[in-house]
Design a protein around this motif. Structure first.
Motif, short mmCIF file in Angstrom:
data_model
loop_
_atom_site.label_atom_id
_atom_site.label_comp_id
_atom_site.label_asym_id
_atom_site.label_seq_id
_atom_site.Cartn_x
_atom_site.Cartn_y
_atom_site.Cartn_z
N LYS A 1 0.83 -1.21 0.00
CA LYS A 1 0.00 0.00 0.00
C LYS A 1 0.86 1.25 0.00
CE LYS A 1 -3.66 2.32 2.55
NZ LYS A 1 -4.55 2.29 3.75
N GLN A 2 1.93 1.23 0.81
CA GLN A 2 2.83 2.38 0.86
C GLN A 2 3.49 2.61 -0.49
OE1 GLN A 2 5.51 2.26 4.13
NE2 GLN A 2 6.50 4.20 3.65
N ALA A 3 3.90 1.51 -1.16
CA ALA A 3 4.54 1.62 -2.47
C ALA A 3 3.57 2.23 -3.48
CB ALA A 3 5.01 0.23 -2.92
N GLN A 4 2.33 1.78 -3.46
CA GLN A 4 1.34 2.33 -4.39
C GLN A 4 1.12 3.81 -4.17
OE1 GLN A 4 -1.89 -0.31 -3.47
NE2 GLN A 4 -1.33 -1.83 -5.05
N GLU A 5 1.12 4.22 -2.92
CA GLU A 5 0.93 5.65 -2.63
C GLU A 5 2.12 6.47 -3.11
OE1 GLU A 5 -1.98 5.23 1.26
OE2 GLU A 5 0.19 5.52 1.53
N ARG B 1 11.26 5.83 -4.39
CA ARG B 1 10.78 5.26 -3.14
C ARG B 1 9.79 4.12 -3.39
NH1 ARG B 1 9.63 10.54 0.78
NH2 ARG B 1 11.77 11.32 0.81
N ALA B 2 8.97 4.27 -4.42
CA ALA B 2 8.02 3.21 -4.76
C ALA B 2 8.74 1.92 -5.14
CB ALA B 2 7.11 3.67 -5.89
N VAL B 3 9.82 2.03 -5.94
CA VAL B 3 10.59 0.85 -6.34
C VAL B 3 11.19 0.17 -5.11
CG1 VAL B 3 12.67 0.11 -7.57
CG2 VAL B 3 11.05 1.63 -8.68
N ASP B 4 11.75 0.96 -4.21
CA ASP B 4 12.32 0.38 -2.99
C ASP B 4 11.27 -0.40 -2.21
OD1 ASP B 4 14.76 1.46 -3.60
OD2 ASP B 4 14.48 3.28 -2.39
N CYS B 5 10.07 0.19 -2.08
CA CYS B 5 9.01 -0.50 -1.34
C CYS B 5 8.57 -1.79 -2.03
CB CYS B 5 7.82 0.43 -1.13
SG CYS B 5 8.12 1.72 0.09
N TYR B 6 8.41 -1.74 -3.37
CA TYR B 6 8.00 -2.95 -4.09
C TYR B 6 9.03 -4.06 -3.92
CZ TYR B 6 4.07 -0.76 -6.54
OH TYR B 6 2.88 -0.17 -6.85
N LEU B 7 10.30 -3.70 -3.91
CA LEU B 7 11.35 -4.71 -3.74
C LEU B 7 11.35 -5.28 -2.33
CD1 LEU B 7 14.26 -3.03 -5.74
CD2 LEU B 7 12.87 -4.99 -6.43
N LYS B 8 10.85 -4.54 -1.35
CA LYS B 8 10.81 -5.02 0.03
C LYS B 8 9.69 -6.05 0.26
CE LYS B 8 12.64 -0.81 2.12
NZ LYS B 8 12.31 0.35 2.99
N LYS C 1 10.90 2.77 -16.77
CA LYS C 1 10.17 3.94 -17.31
C LYS C 1 10.66 5.25 -16.74
CE LYS C 1 5.70 1.97 -18.62
NZ LYS C 1 4.24 2.03 -18.40
N PHE C 2 11.01 5.28 -15.43
CA PHE C 2 11.16 6.58 -14.79
C PHE C 2 12.53 6.82 -14.15
CE2 PHE C 2 6.84 7.60 -15.42
CZ PHE C 2 6.08 6.46 -15.16
N LEU C 3 13.32 5.77 -13.91
CA LEU C 3 14.60 5.99 -13.24
C LEU C 3 15.74 5.99 -14.25
CD1 LEU C 3 14.06 3.78 -10.04
CD2 LEU C 3 13.42 6.16 -10.45
#
Length: 1656
Positions: free
Chosen positions: A1246-1250, A1259-1266, A1289-1291
């Motif tokens: 949920k945090q990654a999606q936000e 930050r989203a990529v880091d959360c998805y990897l966690k 796409k973005f990094l």
């Protein structure tokens, strides 16, 4: 007209010293000349030089030689001169009204290029031309300039018409442009008027045409439409050179051109309609004339030369002397200057219609002018210089003129009276009357200002000798007529026109007012109008020693009143709005209560009228020093602005803001500041008023850089001033909850601290904080709130104690039931005792029953008068102690005459004697005897009756005693002997004396012996009963007397009030005024809900109390739930905000919004916030956002979402509207997440999606990897793939490689070989297509190449077409493009056919569908044109489809704009020529209905008739039998495909059939198609006679025949009229659809055609 040289004003120099410009002032007293040395010389009207001043460069550093003065003009009031300079600036100099006044620059307008020409036609507007071709407008009031229109060529000349309402500009390329501020009903167009062969340096605008001269030595006269009327060619004259300047006479009937050594004069001949050239004025060695100026009265002409000389010429046709008193100079056929030989004053008499003035007469004691023309009559007042010209067809000169009334001329002609008001060019009114004696006619023309009426013009005259008519001249209607019984010899209207006096032959004087005629005097020789209160009958008037005495008969007395003429003067001045006069009067009076009231009234009115100097004087007189100082500062600002700009200083924003502050309307003051961008001033205003919240709100709204410092200063100020509560609120709003709690406690507000603590979990878990708050609450006796806190921290014992101490027994019982069950009974009893103490007996009963306390329950029921419940409880009791309650309950039932129930209770309680007494007192002797016999012995009964009789005798109840005793003679002796009775009672029973007096008084009252009754009431001490006796018998004076002597002040006031209420109207007001109780009565009436009486008193005598009464009435209506009526009362009471709050309280948001928008705009935001809060509580988040955004409070949306834990939405709003706070919000979110300990996979996801939603991709990529959850491999695969996708796409590349290398091995371990999309793309795409996952399929294909993508787009489009969803298929090609693949052509054709056949696509709402189809086909055609298929049959078909789609789209756009309805109808008609490709029945139906809608009934009939034939043929399946006679010689095809189904319903067909049948019966309607100038059907492209084919209009499809707009790059064209109409409608309606159509036309046909100028 002839020119006669008078004198040389400025001698020429030896060399070139050009006179650059000259100007005459509008008041004809000054003449200005500017030479090459840039000095302005000022002359008087006799040609004597009186003054001069030097001009200045734009910047002193450039020096005085850096510029030239190109032109100048006087202001309309002749006190300023505008100077146009070559250094890109215009200076406006104030030269004053007197010679020698100080010269000062009051305005300057910097431009982008040199200023070449200048005019000053209106009060504040200067028109000027620039070298870059712009013609601009400068406003001296706002000190701003704007562009009127732009051209591409330098402005070389400017000219205005005679009225100054229109201008002409001449440009170096020969273009002349016309512009109107007001066309005065001429109907002339504005824009480019004509093109002259050479630059029009000499430009004159005459009465009916334009004359232009230039370097080609020709003078050409043009008509108002720009056509050549006359040409004067001097090119073959060797002595003539180029024409350098021109000037038009003020009347517009003459134009003078200047050239080398020569002036040429042209005069307009109105009868022949041509210009005649007079003999030229030749002056040797004059050299080139560089400037010309004509005096505004037309009598003088000045010419400036190249060598610096200025010559003065006299211009006139003839001069005459009238009666040796007046000189009349005819300066033109339609203009005469009349000069008084003795005083030297002049009046310019001019025909505004250009008619020749035939004769001028001076009449009415040499004061009034009368002149005739062929069609008009000219009148004028020489004293006031007011002139009029009214239509007056030839009357033979038989009129009679009367000048007795100064402001109006009365003209009598052939039994008709006409009135002409001086300075008005129309007849004020005309009536038929034979009585022309000035004493029999009275006219009132705005002699005094009447409130509520802008124009007050009335006429009173005689219809016959006994009938008066009163006419309203403004409205032109008769107000009324008055019929009298005798001949009338005199009449007069008063100065307001509301009253009329008239006298008859018998010298009787009458007054007429609002339909009531009143006789005043039987014999009258003198009268005067005045206002006097009607306290009696006026019997005489006396005028002596400068005073007027009114003798009034008031009943038997005759009283003399001296009129207070000063007070009358003050009242009149206030009514007229003449506050200076009112001030002057008040300054003569000594200060007193009355004078102070008048000063207050004047101060209020002066502030409302923005007469601030007068307001300052008023407050000074009242001793209000602070307000005087404030107004003095305000006046200084206003005066400074007025001195610097000449504008009205009170309209300056700072002055308006300060006046709003004075009125305590701070939001209005803020709005004035914000409109001018003065944010700092608005903030400073709020800081000075210590309104820090508003100050910070302004800073937040404008993103002020000092916002944080402002907040810190606010908090510091609150702390320094010990405003701990407010400081706590600020801390709370900033999120510092602990600090807020400390401040609340320090402020002694533990309840507020508790509320915050309960709402914030982080505080409730802090035991120290909770204990500290609870202790403070207990000290402050807030035990219930302390109990809530203790309960939250699970300290139930303390909570229970606090609840009991605080009287919160409900919470105590609920807590006890859960934690201390044994305490519940004790608490219920304590709860009941508490309710008894609170007098809540009803509520206490049940709690006593729950506690088993029956006696207390009975006592509570008796005290609450719950008798049935008390009886019920009593009957359940066995305790003998309960017997005492039977008597109490029985006494109640006896008092309400329920004797049977009372008898039972008495008997049950053992009180039989009381029951017998009850029956005896009620006169029910039989019941009493029956009960006595039943329950007692005979001796006991006898003894009881004897004792009761003795008691009754002692109580003077003799009748009862008589019935009780067996000896009636002993009871009747003392029956009616009142005095003896009183004496005996006083002697034997003194304790019964008062009761005896009262009894006797009541009997005397019944006998109407009021005086004697009063005596006994007084003796009994019952003065209230005496007052009520007199009230009941309307003896109010006696009642008031007793109230005054015995009742005290309050009783006296109440009796006076009731007395007044019984009288009503003026009598009530007089009575209350006599007792000085008017305000008390209004207040008392409101408190007792007698609002009608309160309104009556307020309207009659205390109008200032009316708003207060409205307010109290509104509050009462609100309490009664009558909200609509309450709203009206609140508004009438000047309290719209209270109405808004009422509706907010009841959650009637619509009404609250309506009232706020209409009456209190400042509270609109508050309403929106309250409604938003309510919506949020109801989970309607979308509406909450909408409302708070309308209220401009996105910060509140964020707060709401934060408190609800909706961080995603909070971030979305913050990112969109408060980006500066986003980082802080993200930090708060992370803190919140960490506090909650969200370590689970779902929380991390949920945090990654936000983070992804807010754009924080790293930050989203880091959360998805966690994310790691061994039990859910699908979740891990999804998250890791999402991380890889986002990184790619973005990094940056390095980061993306790192993520991919990390994700790859993880997916391998999971054995997820969904690398299919990477290894075998086509197989994956086919699989997606098979499963119907088209979005995924197209997304994947778009990452490959163009052709793979369009393969699957075609497959998807084919499926959508089969599923009858052509619009979605069209959207595919709009999104992905239209490749020119031959294999796709069938798809494109089918797509076109399906969209065209869609129903309900003929409205404005269908525009987007047609626009998408049009844009798709345009792209397709452009792509085909680049390939080998160009110009193939397929290409031609798609070009035709594009044209049809364009027509449909344009038609939808036009239907959305009302003024383009005819364009929409033309498009429907044009589509008929394409019925081979569109359904024929649909096309004819739409064409017919659209034609009918715009009134083209002939075409509508033909089309709809053919539509009905088509419908019949379609049902038969064969079109061979159709009749095409109506469409012979047109381009509408005969052979069309048969539609598969009918377009319209059966009901619609029947409606069309009925209409066609109805119209076919109308013989007046031509049932044929209209034809044009080719004798061909007007919509046909091909001419039936010549066979020539015209281009279709790109906007309507109609043939382009004559006036056209060409698109040269594409070979297309448009009808000019339709094109201009479409452009104008687009500009005025701002229709985005029409703008899109124009954008498409520009793309399809090449760039849009432009013009040389553009209006703003």
């Amino acid at each position: 007209m002839q020119l006669k040289h008078l004198k040389t004003l400025l001698p020429p120099q030896e060399g070139a010293a050009k006179v650059t410009c000259m100007a005459w002032s509008p008041n004809n007293t000054r003449f200005a000349v500017c030479t090459v040395d840039r000095v302005v010389l000022l002359y008087d009207e006799q040609g004597e030089r009186r003054d001069k001043f030097s001009t200045k460069p734009i910047d002193a550093k450039f020096g005085k030689q850096s510029y030239m003065v190109n032109d100048m003009a006087f202001s309309p009031d002749s006190t300023k001169i505008a100077v146009a300079q070559s250094d890109n600036i215009i200076f406006v100099y104030r030269i004053g009204e007197e010679w020698g006044d100080k010269k000062a620059i009051c305005n300057k307008f910097v431009q982008s290029s040199a200023v070449t020409r200048l005019l000053w036609p209106a009060d504040h507007n200067i028109v000027f031309g620039l070298v870059d071709g712009k013609v601009r407008l400068a406003n001296t009031q706002t000190n701003k300039s704007s562009t009127l229109y732009s051209t591409e060529s330098c402005v070389v000349s400017l000219a205005s018409n005679a009225s100054g309402k229109g201008i002409l500009s001449g440009h170096a390329d020969g273009t002349v442009v016309r512009y109107f501020f007001d066309d005065e009903g001429s109907g002339d167009s504005q824009g480019k008027l004509l093109s002259h062969p050479c630059p029009p340096y000499a430009l004159g605008w005459g009465l009916n045409s334009v004359l232009i001269g230039g370097c080609d030595r020709r003078i050409v006269a043009y008509s108002r439409e720009g056509h050549v009327l006359q040409t004067f060619d001097y090119s073959r004259d060797p002595g003539e050179r180029e024409f350098t300047s021109a000037v038009t006479s003020p009347s517009g009937q003459s134009v003078v051109f200047g050239s080398y050594d020569r002036l040429r004069v042209f005069n307009w001949a109105p009868r022949r309609g041509v210009w005649d050239e007079a003999k030229p004025k030749e002056i040797p060695n004059l050299y080139s004339i560089t400037s010309l100026a004509w005096k505004k009265d037309g009598s003088r002409l000045c010419a400036g030369t190249l060598c610096g000389g200025v010559e003065l010429f006299d211009c006139c046709l003839r001069r005459t002397i009238y009666k040796n008193k007046f000189e009349m100079t005819y300066v033109g056929l339609s203009q005469v200057v009349v000069r008084n030989l003795s005083s030297g004053t002049r009046v310019i008499l001019k025909s505004y219609y250009g008619y020749e003035i035939e004769e001028v007469k001076i009449m009415g004691k040499d004061r009034y002018l009368v002149a005739h023309t062929s069609d008009t009559l000219l009148l004028g007042d020489l004293l006031t210089n007011k002139l009029s010209e009214v239509p007056w067809p030839g009357s033979g000169g038989n009129e009679k003129f009367f000048f007795e009334i100064e402001s109006v001329c009365m003209i009598f002609n052939a039994g008709e009276l006409s009135l002409v008001e001086y300075s008005h060019n129309e007849i004020l009114g005309s009536v038929r009357t034979e009585f022309m004696n000035p004493h029999l006619i009275s006219v009132c023309l705005n002699e005094r200002k009447v409130r509520g009426a802008e124009e007050n013009k009335k006429l009173a005259y005689l219809i016959d000798l006994k009938t008066i008519a009163i006419m309203d001249l403004s409205g032109g209607y008769t107000v009324g007529t008055i019929s009298h019984d005798s001949k009338i010899d005199w009449l007069e209207l008063n100065e307001t026109g509301k009253k009329l006096l008239f006298r008859d032959k018998k010298l009787r004087l009458f007054s007429f007012l609002t339909g009531i005629r009143t006789g005043i005097f039987a014999a009258c020789n003198f009268l005067v109008f005045t206002d006097f209160p009607e306290t009696g009958d006026i019997v005489d008037l006396e005028r002596a020693d400068g005073k007027t005495n009114v003798i009034v008969s008031e009943g038997l007395n005759t009283v003399t009143y001296t009129l207070d003429e000063g007070l009358i003067e003050f009242g009149t001045a206030i009514d007229d709005g003449d506050y200076d006069r009112a001030t002057a009067f008040l300054e003569t009076l000594e200060m007193s209560t009355e004078t102070e009231a008048m000063w207050k009234t004047l101060s209020k009115l002066a502030v409302e009228a923005r007469q601030l100097h007068i307001a300052e004087r008023c407050f000074a007189a009242l001793g209000d020093v602070s307000t005087v100082r404030f107004l003095h500062q305000t006046n200084q600002i206003a005066d400074k602005v007025q001195n610097e700009t000449g504008a009205d200083g009170t309209t300056f924003y700072q002055v308006q803001a300060k006046v709003a502050i004075l009125d305590k309307n701070f939001k209005l003051a803020e709005r004035f500041y914000m409109e001018q961008g003065a944010v700092d001033e608005a903030i400073e205003m709020y800081q000075e008023l210590h309104m820090w919240d508003d100050s910070i709100a302004v800073a937040e709204a404008k993103g002020h850089p000092e916002l944080e410092n402002l907040r810190r200063s606010y908090l510091s100020w609150l702390t320094d001033t010990a405003q701990d509560e407010k400081a706590g609120e600020v801390k709370e709003s900033e999120g510092d909850f602990s600090g807020a709690v400390g401040l609340y406690l320090r402020a002694g507000l533990p309840a507020k601290a508790a509320r915050l603590c309960l709402s914030k979990p982080e505080l409730i878990h802090n035991t120290d904080t909770v204990t500290r708050i609870a202790s403070s609450l207990i000290k402050a006796d807030f035990h219930e709130r302390a109990g809530d806190l203790y309960e939250q921290i699970r300290n139930h014992q303390k909570a229970l104690e606090c609840y009991v101490k605080g009287g919160a027994f409900r919470k105590a019982v609920e807590l006890a039931r859960a934690s201390f069950p044994s305490e519940v009974v004790r608490l219920e009893e304590a709860w009941g005792d508490h309710l008894v103490q609170q007098k809540q007996m009803d509520a206490a009963i049940n709690h006593f029953i729950e506690a088993g306390c029956s006696m207390k329950a009975i006592e509570a029921a008796v005290a609450a008068r719950q008798w049935k419940k008390a009886v019920h409880i009593l009957e359940l009791q066995d305790d003998s102690a309960a017997a005492i309650y039977y008597v109490k309950i029985a006494q109640h039932y006896a008092s309400v005459q329920e004797y049977e129930v009372a008898e039972q209770l008495y008997v049950k309680g053992g009180h039989i004697k009381d029951a017998i007494d009850m029956f005896t007192a009620a006169g029910r002797w039989e019941d009493a005897h029956k009960l006595a016999v039943k329950c007692m012995t005979e001796e006991e009964v006898r003894a009881l009756y004897v004792s009761r009789a003795q008691e009754m005798e002692r109580d003077a109840k003799f009748k009862e005693a008589e019935r009780s005793r067996t000896w009636p003679s002993r009871c009747t002796r003392r029956n009616r002997m009142f005095d003896d009775v009183i004496r005996l009672v006083a002697k034997n029973h003194p304790d019964l004396l008062s009761e005896t007096h009262l009894h006797l008084a009541k009997e005397l009252e019944l006998e109407s012996r009021f005086s004697e009754a009063e005596y006994h009431f007084m003796e009994a001490g019952e003065w209230k009963a005496a007052i009520n006796m007199f009230r009941a018998n309307s003896m109010w004076e006696e009642a008031h007397r007793i109230a005054k002597s015995h009742g005290g002040a309050n009783i006296q006031k109440q009796v006076a009030y009731l007395w007044a209420q019984s009288l009503g109207g003026e009598a009530a007001v007089k009575l209350l005024s006599r007792f000085s109780l008017l305000e008390y009565a209004i207040e008392f009436a409101c408190n007792n809900l007698a609002f009608e009486f309160a309104f009556e008193l307020a309207h009659l005598a205390a109008k200032d109390k009316i708003p207060e009464v409205h307010l109290k009435n509104a509050l009462y209506l609100e309490d009664e739930g009558k909200f609509a009526e309450a709203e009206a009362e609140f508004i009438k009471g000047g309290k719209p905000r209270e109405a808004v709050l009422m509706y907010v309280h009841t959650k009637d948001w619509t009404s609250a919004q309506r009232v706020a928008e209409s009456y209190d705009p400042d509270s609109v935001a508050e309403v929106l916030q309250s409604q938003a809060k309510d919506c949020f509580e109801q989970k309607d988040f979308q509406k909450t956002e909408t409302l708070l955004l309308r209220a401009q409070r996105p910060d509140l949306i964020v707060v709401f979402y934060k408190e609800a834990g909706m961080w995603m939405d909070a971030m979305r709003i913050c990112k969109e509207y408060l980006p500066n706070k986003l980082s802080r919000l993200q930090e708060e979110f992370e803190q919140d997440a960490s506090k909650k300990g969200n370590d689970s996979a779902e929380a991390i996801l949920k945090q990654a999606q936000e983070w992804e939603t807010t754009g924080e991709y790293s930050r989203a990529v880091d959360c998805y990897l966690k994310v790691k959850d061994d039990t859910n491999s699908k979740l891990m695969e999804k998250c890791w793939m999402k991380a890889a996708e986002l990184s790619i796409k973005f990094l940056n590349r390095e980061r993306a490689v790192e993520v991919v290398q990390l994700v790859g091995p993880r997916l391998s371990k999971l054995r997820q070989f969904k690398a299919l999309a990477d290894i075998d793309v086509m197989a994956a795409l086919d699989l997606y297509a098979e499963r119907g996952q088209w979005d995924k399929c197209l997304e994947t294909a778009s990452k490959q190449n163009f052709w793979i993508l369009h393969k699957y787009v075609a497959l998807y489009a084919t499926q959508l077409i089969k599923e009858e969803e052509p619009v979605r298929a069209l959207q595919l090609y709009v999104k992905h493009g239209a490749p020119p693949n031959v294999q796709n052509f069938n798809i494109y054709r089918r797509l076109f056919v399906d969209v065209v056949n869609l129903p309900d696509t003929d409205s404005a709402e269908a525009y987007r569908v047609w626009a998408d189809l049009r844009d798709f086909l345009l792209q397709l055609c452009e792509n085909i044109a680049k390939l080998a298929e160009a110009n193939s049959p397929a290409h031609y078909d798609f070009e035709q489809m594009l044209l049809i789609a364009h027509y449909y789209a344009t038609r939808s756009a036009a239907k959305g704009v009302e003024q383009l309805s005819s364009v929409a109808s033309k498009l429907s008609v044009s589509l008929l020529r394409h019925t081979e490709m569109i359904p024929a029945d649909k096309a004819f139906y739409e064409a017919g209905t659209d034609c009918r809608a715009v009134g083209w009934d002939s075409m509508a009939f033909v089309f709809l008739n053919h539509f009905l034939d088509l419908c019949d043929a379609i049902e038969e399946g064969n079109l061979d039998g159709l009749d095409h006679t109506d469409f012979l010689d047109t381009d509408i095809p005969f052979e069309v495909p048969v539609p598969s189904k009918l377009f319209v319903s059966e009901e619609q067909r029947e409606q069309i059939r009925d209409w066609v049948l109805t119209v076919s019966m109308d013989q007046r309607l031509e049932q044929v198609l209209p034809r044009d100038e080719r004798n061909t059907y007007e919509a046909s492209l091909t001419s039936s006679s010549t066979g020539l084919t015209s281009l279709p209009c790109v906007l309507t499809g109609y043939p382009v025949l004559r006036s056209q707009v060409e698109f040269s790059s594409s070979g297309r064209a448009a009808n000019k009229d339709d094109w201009n109409k479409f452009l104008m409608a687009t500009k005025t309606s701002h229709s985005p659809e029409c703008q899109d159509v124009l954008k498409f036309v520009g793309q399809w046909c090449g760039s849009l055609p432009g013009s040389g100028f553009s209006f703003h």
